[in-house]
Motif scaffolding. Structure first.
Motif, PDB file in Angstrom:
ATOM      1  N   CYS A 110       0.842  -1.183   0.000  1.00  0.00           N
ATOM      2  CA  CYS A 110       0.000   0.000   0.000  1.00  0.00           C
ATOM      3  C   CYS A 110       0.883   1.241   0.000  1.00  0.00           C
ATOM      4  CB  CYS A 110      -0.937   0.010   1.217  1.00  0.00           C
ATOM      5  SG  CYS A 110      -0.095   0.183   2.817  1.00  0.00           S
ATOM      6  N   TYR A 229      -4.292   0.651  -1.589  1.00  0.00           N
ATOM      7  CA  TYR A 229      -3.616  -0.633  -1.756  1.00  0.00           C
ATOM      8  C   TYR A 229      -3.187  -0.822  -3.216  1.00  0.00           C
ATOM      9  CZ  TYR A 229      -5.166  -1.706   2.945  1.00  0.00           C
ATOM     10  OH  TYR A 229      -5.357  -1.668   4.315  1.00  0.00           O
ATOM     11  N   GLU A 235      -6.247  -9.425  -1.597  1.00  0.00           N
ATOM     12  CA  GLU A 235      -6.852  -8.662  -0.506  1.00  0.00           C
ATOM     13  C   GLU A 235      -7.085  -9.528   0.729  1.00  0.00           C
ATOM     14  OE1 GLU A 235     -11.487  -9.022  -2.134  1.00  0.00           O
ATOM     15  OE2 GLU A 235     -10.561  -7.064  -1.822  1.00  0.00           O
ATOM     16  N   THR A 238      -4.208  -8.279   2.837  1.00  0.00           N
ATOM     17  CA  THR A 238      -4.328  -6.911   3.372  1.00  0.00           C
ATOM     18  C   THR A 238      -5.672  -6.652   4.034  1.00  0.00           C
ATOM     19  OG1 THR A 238      -5.069  -6.157   1.191  1.00  0.00           O
ATOM     20  CG2 THR A 238      -2.721  -5.975   1.686  1.00  0.00           C
ATOM     21  N   LYS A 240      -9.997  -8.019   3.089  1.00  0.00           N
ATOM     22  CA  LYS A 240     -11.053  -7.954   2.080  1.00  0.00           C
ATOM     23  C   LYS A 240     -11.901  -6.711   2.313  1.00  0.00           C
ATOM     24  CE  LYS A 240     -14.402 -10.936  -0.255  1.00  0.00           C
ATOM     25  NZ  LYS A 240     -13.715 -10.794  -1.554  1.00  0.00           N
ATOM     26  N   GLN A 242     -10.883  -3.859   2.098  1.00  0.00           N
ATOM     27  CA  GLN A 242      -9.990  -2.914   2.773  1.00  0.00           C
ATOM     28  C   GLN A 242     -10.265  -2.838   4.286  1.00  0.00           C
ATOM     29  OE1 GLN A 242      -9.703   0.880   0.765  1.00  0.00           O
ATOM     30  NE2 GLN A 242      -9.476  -0.070  -1.246  1.00  0.00           N
ATOM     31  N   GLY A 247      -8.275  -9.770   6.868  1.00  0.00           N
ATOM     32  CA  GLY A 247      -7.059 -10.186   6.188  1.00  0.00           C
ATOM     33  C   GLY A 247      -6.052 -10.814   7.135  1.00  0.00           C
TER      34      GLY A 247
END
Length: 267
Positions: A110, A229, A235, A238, A240, A242, A247
Protein backbone atom coordinates in the motif's frame (compact mmCIF):
# COMPACT_ATOMS: atom_id res chain seq x y z
CA UNK A 1 -29.33 -23.49 37.92
CA UNK A 2 -26.54 -20.93 37.89
CA UNK A 3 -26.27 -21.35 34.13
CA UNK A 4 -29.97 -20.61 33.67
CA UNK A 5 -29.79 -17.59 35.97
CA UNK A 6 -26.91 -16.07 34.01
CA UNK A 7 -28.66 -16.65 30.68
CA UNK A 8 -31.90 -15.08 31.97
CA UNK A 9 -30.07 -11.94 33.12
CA UNK A 10 -28.20 -11.67 29.79
CA UNK A 11 -31.35 -12.16 27.72
CA UNK A 12 -33.28 -9.67 29.85
CA UNK A 13 -30.62 -7.03 29.26
CA UNK A 14 -30.44 -7.43 25.48
CA UNK A 15 -34.23 -7.63 25.06
CA UNK A 16 -34.70 -4.52 27.23
CA UNK A 17 -31.94 -2.67 25.39
CA UNK A 18 -33.44 -3.46 21.99
CA UNK A 19 -37.00 -2.78 23.20
CA UNK A 20 -36.08 0.67 24.52
CA UNK A 21 -34.15 1.55 21.37
CA UNK A 22 -36.63 0.49 18.67
CA UNK A 23 -39.10 3.39 19.23
CA UNK A 24 -36.18 5.85 19.20
CA UNK A 25 -34.84 4.24 16.02
CA UNK A 26 -38.27 4.48 14.36
CA UNK A 27 -38.58 8.20 15.17
CA UNK A 28 -34.99 8.84 14.06
CA UNK A 29 -35.53 7.11 10.72
CA UNK A 30 -38.72 9.09 10.21
CA UNK A 31 -36.89 12.35 10.84
CA UNK A 32 -34.13 11.28 8.44
CA UNK A 33 -36.73 10.55 5.73
CA UNK A 34 -35.39 7.02 5.32
CA UNK A 35 -37.09 4.87 2.68
CA UNK A 36 -37.27 1.10 3.46
CA UNK A 37 -36.32 0.26 -0.11
CA UNK A 38 -33.03 2.14 0.22
CA UNK A 39 -29.98 1.00 2.26
CA UNK A 40 -28.95 3.12 5.22
CA UNK A 41 -26.29 5.70 4.42
CA UNK A 42 -23.36 6.36 6.82
CA UNK A 43 -24.86 9.70 7.89
CA UNK A 44 -28.10 7.86 8.74
CA UNK A 45 -26.39 5.05 10.64
CA UNK A 46 -24.49 7.41 12.94
CA UNK A 47 -27.48 8.84 14.88
CA UNK A 48 -28.96 5.35 15.16
CA UNK A 49 -25.71 3.97 16.54
CA UNK A 50 -25.21 6.85 18.98
CA UNK A 51 -28.75 6.54 20.36
CA UNK A 52 -28.34 2.77 20.77
CA UNK A 53 -25.02 3.13 22.59
CA UNK A 54 -26.18 5.94 24.86
CA UNK A 55 -29.07 3.76 26.04
CA UNK A 56 -26.84 0.86 27.10
CA UNK A 57 -25.58 2.30 30.43
CA UNK A 58 -29.14 3.27 31.42
CA UNK A 59 -30.49 -0.22 30.72
CA UNK A 60 -27.49 -1.78 32.43
CA UNK A 61 -28.07 0.45 35.46
CA UNK A 62 -31.56 -1.06 35.68
CA UNK A 63 -30.12 -4.58 35.57
CA UNK A 64 -27.59 -3.63 38.26
CA UNK A 65 -30.39 -2.25 40.46
CA UNK A 66 -32.50 -5.41 40.05
CA UNK A 67 -29.59 -7.81 40.63
CA UNK A 68 -27.95 -5.80 43.43
CA UNK A 69 -24.70 -5.62 41.47
CA UNK A 70 -22.51 -2.63 40.56
CA UNK A 71 -20.56 -1.18 37.63
CA UNK A 72 -17.37 -2.05 39.52
CA UNK A 73 -18.33 -5.74 39.33
CA UNK A 74 -18.31 -5.34 35.56
CA UNK A 75 -14.85 -3.76 35.53
CA UNK A 76 -15.82 -0.09 35.33
CA UNK A 77 -14.35 2.02 38.14
CA UNK A 78 -13.53 5.71 38.52
CA UNK A 79 -9.99 6.24 39.72
CA UNK A 80 -6.59 7.31 38.44
CA UNK A 81 -5.42 3.73 37.92
CA UNK A 82 -8.35 3.16 35.54
CA UNK A 83 -7.45 6.26 33.52
CA UNK A 84 -3.80 5.17 33.41
CA UNK A 85 -4.86 1.77 32.11
CA UNK A 86 -7.09 3.42 29.51
CA UNK A 87 -4.13 5.51 28.32
CA UNK A 88 -1.88 2.45 28.18
CA UNK A 89 -4.46 0.55 26.13
CA UNK A 90 -4.94 3.47 23.76
CA UNK A 91 -1.20 3.78 23.20
CA UNK A 92 -0.89 0.05 22.60
CA UNK A 93 -3.66 0.21 20.00
CA UNK A 94 -2.05 3.10 18.13
CA UNK A 95 1.35 1.36 18.10
CA UNK A 96 -0.25 -1.86 16.83
CA UNK A 97 -1.95 -0.08 13.91
CA UNK A 98 1.23 1.89 13.16
CA UNK A 99 3.26 -1.33 12.96
CA UNK A 100 0.59 -2.97 10.79
CA UNK A 101 0.60 -0.24 8.14
CA UNK A 102 4.36 0.35 8.35
CA UNK A 103 4.94 -3.30 7.48
CA UNK A 104 2.51 -3.12 4.56
CA UNK A 105 4.16 0.05 3.30
CA UNK A 106 7.60 -1.56 3.54
CA UNK A 107 6.37 -4.61 1.62
CA UNK A 108 4.91 -2.35 -1.07
CA UNK A 109 1.35 -3.54 -0.47
CA UNK A 110 0.00 0.00 0.00
CA UNK A 111 1.01 3.65 -0.06
CA UNK A 112 -0.08 6.81 1.74
CA UNK A 113 -1.81 9.72 0.03
CA UNK A 114 0.15 12.58 1.58
CA UNK A 115 -2.19 15.24 0.22
CA UNK A 116 -5.06 13.82 2.32
CA UNK A 117 -3.23 14.35 5.63
CA UNK A 118 -4.62 17.90 5.87
CA UNK A 119 -8.07 16.38 6.49
CA UNK A 120 -6.89 14.92 9.79
CA UNK A 121 -7.22 18.26 11.60
CA UNK A 122 -10.97 18.48 10.99
CA UNK A 123 -11.94 14.82 11.40
CA UNK A 124 -9.67 13.46 14.15
CA UNK A 125 -11.47 14.89 17.20
CA UNK A 126 -15.05 13.96 16.17
CA UNK A 127 -13.94 10.43 15.28
CA UNK A 128 -12.01 10.18 18.57
CA UNK A 129 -15.13 11.08 20.57
CA UNK A 130 -17.20 8.49 18.70
CA UNK A 131 -14.42 5.90 19.12
CA UNK A 132 -14.31 6.49 22.88
CA UNK A 133 -18.10 6.11 23.05
CA UNK A 134 -18.13 2.94 20.93
CA UNK A 135 -15.12 1.41 22.69
CA UNK A 136 -16.41 2.25 26.16
CA UNK A 137 -19.96 0.99 25.66
CA UNK A 138 -18.95 -2.17 23.82
CA UNK A 139 -16.41 -3.02 26.52
CA UNK A 140 -18.92 -2.34 29.30
CA UNK A 141 -21.50 -4.54 27.58
CA UNK A 142 -19.41 -7.39 26.17
CA UNK A 143 -16.26 -7.65 28.31
CA UNK A 144 -17.94 -6.17 31.37
CA UNK A 145 -21.55 -7.25 31.79
CA UNK A 146 -21.78 -10.19 29.37
CA UNK A 147 -18.46 -11.84 30.26
CA UNK A 148 -19.04 -11.42 34.00
CA UNK A 149 -22.56 -12.85 33.88
CA UNK A 150 -21.48 -15.81 31.74
CA UNK A 151 -18.65 -16.55 34.17
CA UNK A 152 -21.27 -17.17 36.83
CA UNK A 153 -22.28 -20.33 35.03
CA UNK A 154 -19.36 -21.23 32.77
CA UNK A 155 -15.55 -21.49 32.97
CA UNK A 156 -13.79 -18.28 31.98
CA UNK A 157 -12.57 -19.77 28.68
CA UNK A 158 -16.10 -20.80 27.66
CA UNK A 159 -17.49 -17.43 28.75
CA UNK A 160 -14.81 -15.67 26.69
CA UNK A 161 -15.59 -17.74 23.59
CA UNK A 162 -19.35 -17.17 23.86
CA UNK A 163 -19.14 -13.44 24.62
CA UNK A 164 -16.67 -12.91 21.76
CA UNK A 165 -18.92 -14.84 19.37
CA UNK A 166 -21.92 -12.69 20.31
CA UNK A 167 -19.73 -9.58 19.96
CA UNK A 168 -18.70 -10.61 16.44
CA UNK A 169 -22.15 -11.67 15.20
CA UNK A 170 -23.91 -8.52 16.44
CA UNK A 171 -21.69 -6.43 14.16
CA UNK A 172 -23.79 -7.83 11.30
CA UNK A 173 -26.61 -5.51 12.44
CA UNK A 174 -24.94 -2.49 10.84
CA UNK A 175 -23.36 -3.98 7.74
CA UNK A 176 -23.60 -7.54 6.39
CA UNK A 177 -21.54 -7.65 3.18
CA UNK A 178 -18.40 -6.07 4.64
CA UNK A 179 -18.78 -7.67 8.07
CA UNK A 180 -19.07 -11.33 7.03
CA UNK A 181 -15.39 -11.68 6.00
CA UNK A 182 -14.43 -9.99 9.28
CA UNK A 183 -16.30 -12.40 11.59
CA UNK A 184 -13.26 -14.59 12.45
CA UNK A 185 -11.16 -11.47 13.01
CA UNK A 186 -13.90 -9.85 15.12
CA UNK A 187 -14.16 -12.98 17.24
CA UNK A 188 -10.39 -13.01 17.73
CA UNK A 189 -10.52 -9.29 18.57
CA UNK A 190 -13.12 -10.07 21.24
CA UNK A 191 -10.85 -12.74 22.72
CA UNK A 192 -7.96 -10.26 22.74
CA UNK A 193 -10.09 -7.73 24.60
CA UNK A 194 -11.04 -10.40 27.15
CA UNK A 195 -7.32 -10.93 27.68
CA UNK A 196 -6.96 -7.16 28.07
CA UNK A 197 -9.45 -7.21 30.93
CA UNK A 198 -7.75 -10.19 32.55
CA UNK A 199 -4.32 -8.51 32.27
CA UNK A 200 -5.86 -5.43 33.92
CA UNK A 201 -6.95 -7.48 36.97
CA UNK A 202 -10.59 -7.41 35.99
CA UNK A 203 -10.83 -3.71 35.10
CA UNK A 204 -11.87 -2.47 31.66
CA UNK A 205 -9.35 0.36 31.34
CA UNK A 206 -6.87 -1.34 28.97
CA UNK A 207 -9.65 -2.98 26.94
CA UNK A 208 -11.50 0.33 26.55
CA UNK A 209 -8.37 2.23 25.51
CA UNK A 210 -7.22 -0.48 23.11
CA UNK A 211 -10.65 -0.87 21.51
CA UNK A 212 -11.10 2.91 21.13
CA UNK A 213 -7.65 3.34 19.59
CA UNK A 214 -8.30 0.66 16.99
CA UNK A 215 -11.67 2.17 16.06
CA UNK A 216 -10.22 5.69 15.93
CA UNK A 217 -7.16 4.78 13.86
CA UNK A 218 -8.99 2.64 11.29
CA UNK A 219 -11.95 5.05 10.99
CA UNK A 220 -9.61 8.03 10.55
CA UNK A 221 -7.59 6.27 7.87
CA UNK A 222 -10.78 5.24 6.04
CA UNK A 223 -12.49 8.63 6.31
CA UNK A 224 -9.44 10.58 5.13
CA UNK A 225 -8.68 7.88 2.54
CA UNK A 226 -5.05 7.96 3.61
CA UNK A 227 -4.15 4.50 2.32
CA UNK A 228 -4.38 3.03 -1.18
CA UNK A 229 -3.62 -0.63 -1.76
CA UNK A 230 -1.42 -1.50 -4.72
CA UNK A 231 -2.95 -4.88 -5.51
CA UNK A 232 0.49 -6.48 -5.28
CA UNK A 233 -0.98 -9.27 -3.14
CA UNK A 234 -4.45 -10.71 -2.67
CA UNK A 235 -6.85 -8.66 -0.51
CA UNK A 236 -7.07 -11.70 1.76
CA UNK A 237 -3.62 -10.62 2.94
CA UNK A 238 -4.33 -6.91 3.37
CA UNK A 239 -8.03 -7.24 4.24
CA UNK A 240 -11.05 -7.95 2.08
CA UNK A 241 -12.99 -4.77 1.29
CA UNK A 242 -9.99 -2.91 2.77
CA UNK A 243 -10.91 -4.06 6.30
CA UNK A 244 -7.80 -5.17 8.23
CA UNK A 245 -9.69 -7.74 10.33
CA UNK A 246 -10.69 -9.52 7.11
CA UNK A 247 -7.06 -10.19 6.19
CA UNK A 248 -4.07 -12.19 7.35
CA UNK A 249 -2.02 -9.14 8.36
CA UNK A 250 -4.85 -7.86 10.55
CA UNK A 251 -5.12 -11.25 12.26
CA UNK A 252 -1.36 -11.27 12.86
CA UNK A 253 -1.66 -7.77 14.34
CA UNK A 254 -4.34 -8.97 16.79
CA UNK A 255 -2.27 -12.03 17.73
CA UNK A 256 0.85 -9.90 18.28
CA UNK A 257 -1.06 -7.46 20.47
CA UNK A 258 -2.52 -10.39 22.39
CA UNK A 259 0.99 -11.67 23.04
CA UNK A 260 1.95 -8.29 24.52
CA UNK A 261 -1.14 -8.36 26.75
CA UNK A 262 -0.32 -11.90 27.89
CA UNK A 263 3.24 -10.91 28.74
CA UNK A 264 1.86 -7.88 30.60
CA UNK A 265 -0.48 -10.12 32.61
CA UNK A 266 2.25 -12.49 33.77
CA UNK A 267 4.80 -9.83 34.78
Amino acid sequence: MKDASAIVVVMAFFVSWLGCWLPIAAVTLKLLNWQPIKPLQPEQKLPLMVSLYLLAPLVLWGVIWLTNSSFANYGFVSNFAFLSSLGFGFGLGIVSIAILFTCQLWLGWCYFKDFNIKQLVSISLPILLIALLVGGIEELVFRGFLLTELERGYPVCTAAIISSLIFAVLHLVWEQRETLPQLPGLWLLGMMLVLARISNRGNLGIAWGLHSALVWAIATIDTAQLVTYTGKVSEWWTGKNQKPLAGVTGIICVLGTSLILWLFSVL
